[in-house]
Design a protein around this motif. Structure first.
Motif, mmCIF file in Angstrom:
data_model
loop_
_atom_site.group_PDB
_atom_site.id
_atom_site.type_symbol
_atom_site.label_atom_id
_atom_site.label_comp_id
_atom_site.label_asym_id
_atom_site.label_seq_id
_atom_site.Cartn_x
_atom_site.Cartn_y
_atom_site.Cartn_z
ATOM 1 N N GLU A 187 28.537 26.733 20.375
ATOM 2 C CA GLU A 187 27.130 26.838 20.762
ATOM 3 C C GLU A 187 26.195 26.308 19.685
ATOM 4 O OE1 GLU A 187 26.815 30.756 23.496
ATOM 5 O OE2 GLU A 187 27.411 31.139 21.416
ATOM 6 N N MET A 188 26.695 26.134 18.485
ATOM 7 C CA MET A 188 25.890 25.667 17.369
ATOM 8 C C MET A 188 26.787 24.962 16.369
ATOM 9 S SD MET A 188 25.382 29.136 15.066
ATOM 10 C CE MET A 188 25.191 28.173 13.557
ATOM 11 N N ARG A 189 26.168 24.350 15.362
ATOM 12 C CA ARG A 189 26.899 23.686 14.298
ATOM 13 C C ARG A 189 26.314 24.127 12.966
ATOM 14 N NH1 ARG A 189 29.277 18.961 16.733
ATOM 15 N NH2 ARG A 189 29.447 17.909 14.724
ATOM 16 N N ALA A 190 27.012 23.813 11.880
ATOM 17 C CA ALA A 190 26.503 24.159 10.554
ATOM 18 C C ALA A 190 26.964 23.139 9.523
ATOM 19 C CB ALA A 190 26.952 25.556 10.139
ATOM 20 N N ILE A 191 26.098 22.889 8.546
ATOM 21 C CA ILE A 191 26.407 22.038 7.400
ATOM 22 C C ILE A 191 26.094 22.852 6.150
ATOM 23 C CG2 ILE A 191 25.836 19.925 6.143
ATOM 24 C CD1 ILE A 191 24.881 18.735 8.813
ATOM 25 N N VAL A 192 27.091 23.011 5.286
ATOM 26 C CA VAL A 192 26.919 23.737 4.029
ATOM 27 C C VAL A 192 27.083 22.737 2.885
ATOM 28 C CG1 VAL A 192 27.762 25.596 2.547
ATOM 29 C CG2 VAL A 192 27.833 25.860 5.045
ATOM 30 N N VAL A 193 26.093 22.684 1.997
ATOM 31 C CA VAL A 193 26.146 21.792 0.833
ATOM 32 C C VAL A 193 26.130 22.660 -0.418
ATOM 33 C CG1 VAL A 193 25.032 19.919 -0.427
ATOM 34 C CG2 VAL A 193 24.950 19.962 2.082
ATOM 35 N N ARG A 194 27.280 22.739 -1.096
ATOM 36 C CA ARG A 194 27.373 23.528 -2.325
ATOM 37 C C ARG A 194 27.082 22.636 -3.528
ATOM 38 N NH1 ARG A 194 32.943 25.242 -0.408
ATOM 39 N NH2 ARG A 194 32.555 26.755 1.271
ATOM 40 N N ALA A 195 26.241 23.141 -4.422
ATOM 41 C CA ALA A 195 25.845 22.361 -5.594
ATOM 42 C C ALA A 195 25.723 23.277 -6.794
ATOM 43 C CB ALA A 195 24.512 21.653 -5.322
ATOM 44 N N GLY A 196 25.573 22.668 -7.972
ATOM 45 C CA GLY A 196 25.446 23.425 -9.209
ATOM 46 C C GLY A 196 24.060 24.009 -9.390
ATOM 47 N N ASP A 197 23.747 24.440 -10.601
ATOM 48 C CA ASP A 197 22.441 25.040 -10.891
ATOM 49 C C ASP A 197 21.331 24.018 -10.700
ATOM 50 O OD1 ASP A 197 22.519 27.839 -11.616
ATOM 51 O OD2 ASP A 197 23.796 27.255 -13.289
ATOM 52 N N PHE A 198 20.320 24.399 -9.905
ATOM 53 C CA PHE A 198 19.214 23.494 -9.616
ATOM 54 C C PHE A 198 18.323 23.280 -10.843
ATOM 55 C CE2 PHE A 198 19.107 25.007 -4.911
ATOM 56 C CZ PHE A 198 20.154 24.159 -4.608
ATOM 57 N N PHE A 199 17.804 22.059 -10.944
ATOM 58 C CA PHE A 199 16.656 21.781 -11.801
ATOM 59 C C PHE A 199 15.851 20.687 -11.108
ATOM 60 C CE2 PHE A 199 19.602 18.520 -13.113
ATOM 61 C CZ PHE A 199 18.838 17.446 -13.544
ATOM 62 N N GLY A 200 14.574 20.591 -11.424
ATOM 63 C CA GLY A 200 13.741 19.595 -10.791
ATOM 64 C C GLY A 200 12.269 19.903 -10.968
ATOM 65 N N PRO A 201 11.392 18.981 -10.535
ATOM 66 C CA PRO A 201 9.952 19.141 -10.750
ATOM 67 C C PRO A 201 9.370 20.397 -10.126
ATOM 68 C CG PRO A 201 10.478 16.901 -10.074
ATOM 69 C CD PRO A 201 11.724 17.702 -9.891
ATOM 70 N N LYS A 202 9.960 20.866 -9.035
ATOM 71 C CA LYS A 202 9.428 22.033 -8.338
ATOM 72 C C LYS A 202 10.415 23.204 -8.324
ATOM 73 C CE LYS A 202 6.501 19.151 -5.365
ATOM 74 N NZ LYS A 202 5.219 19.549 -5.982
ATOM 75 N N ALA A 203 11.409 23.146 -9.163
ATOM 76 C CA ALA A 203 12.421 24.209 -9.196
ATOM 77 C C ALA A 203 11.984 25.303 -10.166
ATOM 78 C CB ALA A 203 13.782 23.645 -9.598
ATOM 79 N N GLY A 204 11.036 26.124 -9.733
ATOM 80 C CA GLY A 204 10.505 27.161 -10.610
ATOM 81 C C GLY A 204 11.480 28.291 -10.854
ATOM 82 N N ASN A 205 12.255 28.625 -9.836
ATOM 83 C CA ASN A 205 13.215 29.723 -9.955
ATOM 84 C C ASN A 205 14.578 29.147 -10.303
ATOM 85 O OD1 ASN A 205 14.381 32.263 -9.809
ATOM 86 N ND2 ASN A 205 14.729 32.128 -7.601
ATOM 87 N N SER A 206 14.720 28.710 -11.556
ATOM 88 C CA SER A 206 15.956 28.047 -11.967
ATOM 89 C C SER A 206 16.292 28.441 -13.392
ATOM 90 C CB SER A 206 15.804 26.525 -11.887
ATOM 91 O OG SER A 206 14.906 26.056 -12.889
ATOM 92 N N TRP A 207 17.544 28.214 -13.776
ATOM 93 C CA TRP A 207 17.953 28.474 -15.149
ATOM 94 C C TRP A 207 17.162 27.606 -16.119
ATOM 95 C CZ3 TRP A 207 20.243 31.345 -18.672
ATOM 96 C CH2 TRP A 207 21.054 32.407 -18.257
ATOM 97 N N PHE A 208 16.878 26.377 -15.721
ATOM 98 C CA PHE A 208 16.178 25.459 -16.624
ATOM 99 C C PHE A 208 14.804 25.998 -16.993
ATOM 100 C CE2 PHE A 208 13.683 21.616 -17.593
ATOM 101 C CZ PHE A 208 14.464 21.087 -18.605
ATOM 102 N N THR A 209 14.066 26.496 -15.981
ATOM 103 C CA THR A 209 12.702 26.945 -16.239
ATOM 104 C C THR A 209 12.623 28.392 -16.704
ATOM 105 O OG1 THR A 209 12.442 27.512 -13.895
ATOM 106 C CG2 THR A 209 11.689 25.339 -14.596
ATOM 107 N N GLN A 210 13.609 29.200 -16.375
ATOM 108 C CA GLN A 210 13.531 30.613 -16.714
ATOM 109 C C GLN A 210 14.354 30.998 -17.943
ATOM 110 O OE1 GLN A 210 14.547 32.620 -12.971
ATOM 111 N NE2 GLN A 210 12.368 32.789 -12.516
#
Length: 343
Positions: A153-176
């Motif tokens: 009845e539905m589908r799903a795509i899961v994308v697993r990745a490491g610790d986020f960082f980026g211009p708008k990644a406020g809640n991240s290890w890099f910024t915190q």
């Protein structure tokens, strides 16, 4: 299965949800975003339609998803808190809405699924065996999705990745934990144990990967999981060295690279829930766990990838630690630092 390009993004006011929403809009999708206490804010802003609602309220999610062929489930409890209470009910609401619409759910995954006893290079199908509470919840969350997809009845795509960082990644290890946003970088705190590698993911690359997978969703399995290689810091110092290089190019003093003060976290953890959760996940900085991306390469041909220095520069500008370079330098930088295939 619907073929329209209408998408509901849960968590669009957050890090990954906001980036995915923006990139989907740029790719021609009609983007709808759910937000609590919307009040008198504009209902359409920057090409995104905002509707008031709560991801914990099934009726809100069902109503907001009407007519959508995709639901991006990028909502998480803030500050690591109340995972056991909130995570599974929220995914179940998204599943109910996806079933009703015949939609595809897109889930930003994590390395939390893999415990310290996992293989050093776990594939998408490797045993996960989490030993932390958050890891067990993430595994159960994906199991809810996989079970729901088995009905067709539905589908799903899961994308697993490491610790986020980026211009708008406020809640991240890099910024915190590694730098202090909003001020010049004088010190970069390195959480990894000496010589231990760590996997990072640049937020715009993660969003681009999801957008490109969505374009191929009709050809994917009903429940499709992918790992991103992202940015591999081979010894725990390479991200810090990238910060040093970027600041040097901007004529600034190179910051010192110092160990993250885990001892302070241990002392304060009994009194601060967020620090307790950080301490529980410390094994990810003590074990070199690197997820390979061969399945993603086989599907897309390449993984969206922004080189270290370009990604770090954009991140430092975005979090207020560095002034934006002039347009001429940005053009030169773009020409010198083109994305490449990673494996």
């Amino acid at each position: 299965m619907q073929k329209n390009k209408q998408v509901l993004v849960l968590g669009a006011s957050g890090d990954i949800g906001g980036e995915v929403a923006r990139q989907l809009r740029e790719a021609g999708w009609q983007v709808r975003a759910l937000k609590r206490a919307l009040g008198v804010e504009r209902r359409v802003k920057d090409g995104i339609e905002w509707v008031e609602g709560d991801a914990m309220n099934r009726a809100d999610v069902m109503a907001a998803s009407a007519g959508c062929s995709v639901i991006v489930h990028a909502v998480n409890p803030p500050g690591y808190r109340r995972w056991a209470e909130l995570v599974l009910p929220m995914i179940d609401n998204s599943i109910a809405a996806a079933r009703a619409q015949g939609a595809t759910v897109v889930l930003p995954g994590t390395v939390y699924n893999y415990g310290p006893g996992a293989l050093e290079s776990p594939t998408e199908d490797s045993p996960q065996r989490p030993t932390t509470r958050k890891g067990a919840i993430r595994v159960e969350l994906e199991q809810h999705l996989e079970t729901a997809c088995s009905s067709g009845e539905m589908r799903a795509i899961v994308v697993r990745a490491g610790d986020f960082f980026g211009p708008k990644a406020g809640n991240s290890w890099f910024t915190q934990g590694m730098v202090k946003p909003g001020q010049p970088v004088k010190t970069v705190r390195l959480p990894s144990s000496r010589g231990v590698g760590h996997q990072f993911a640049y937020l715009p690359d993660v969003a681009r990967t999801m957008v490109e997978l969505l374009a191929r969703r009709a050809t994917l399995p009903g429940f499709a999981t992918f790992h991103m290689a992202g940015h591999w810091d081979a010894d725990g110092t390479q991200l810090g060295q990238a910060v040093q290089r970027v600041l040097a190019r901007h004529g600034q003093t190179q910051p010192a690279l110092k160990p993250f003060p885990w001892w302070m976290v241990r002392v304060a953890a009994p009194f601060v829930p967020t620090l307790r959760e950080m301490l529980e996940m410390r094994y990810l900085w003590q074990c070199a766990l690197r997820m390979p991306n061969q399945r993603l390469l086989d599907t897309l041909g390449q993984e969206p990838y922004t080189p270290w220095d370009k990604a770090i520069e954009a991140t430092l500008v975005g979090i207020g630690c560095l002034k934006a370079p002039d347009s001429a330098r940005m053009v030169e930088h773009d020409q010198l630092a083109q994305p490449k295939t990673v494996g």
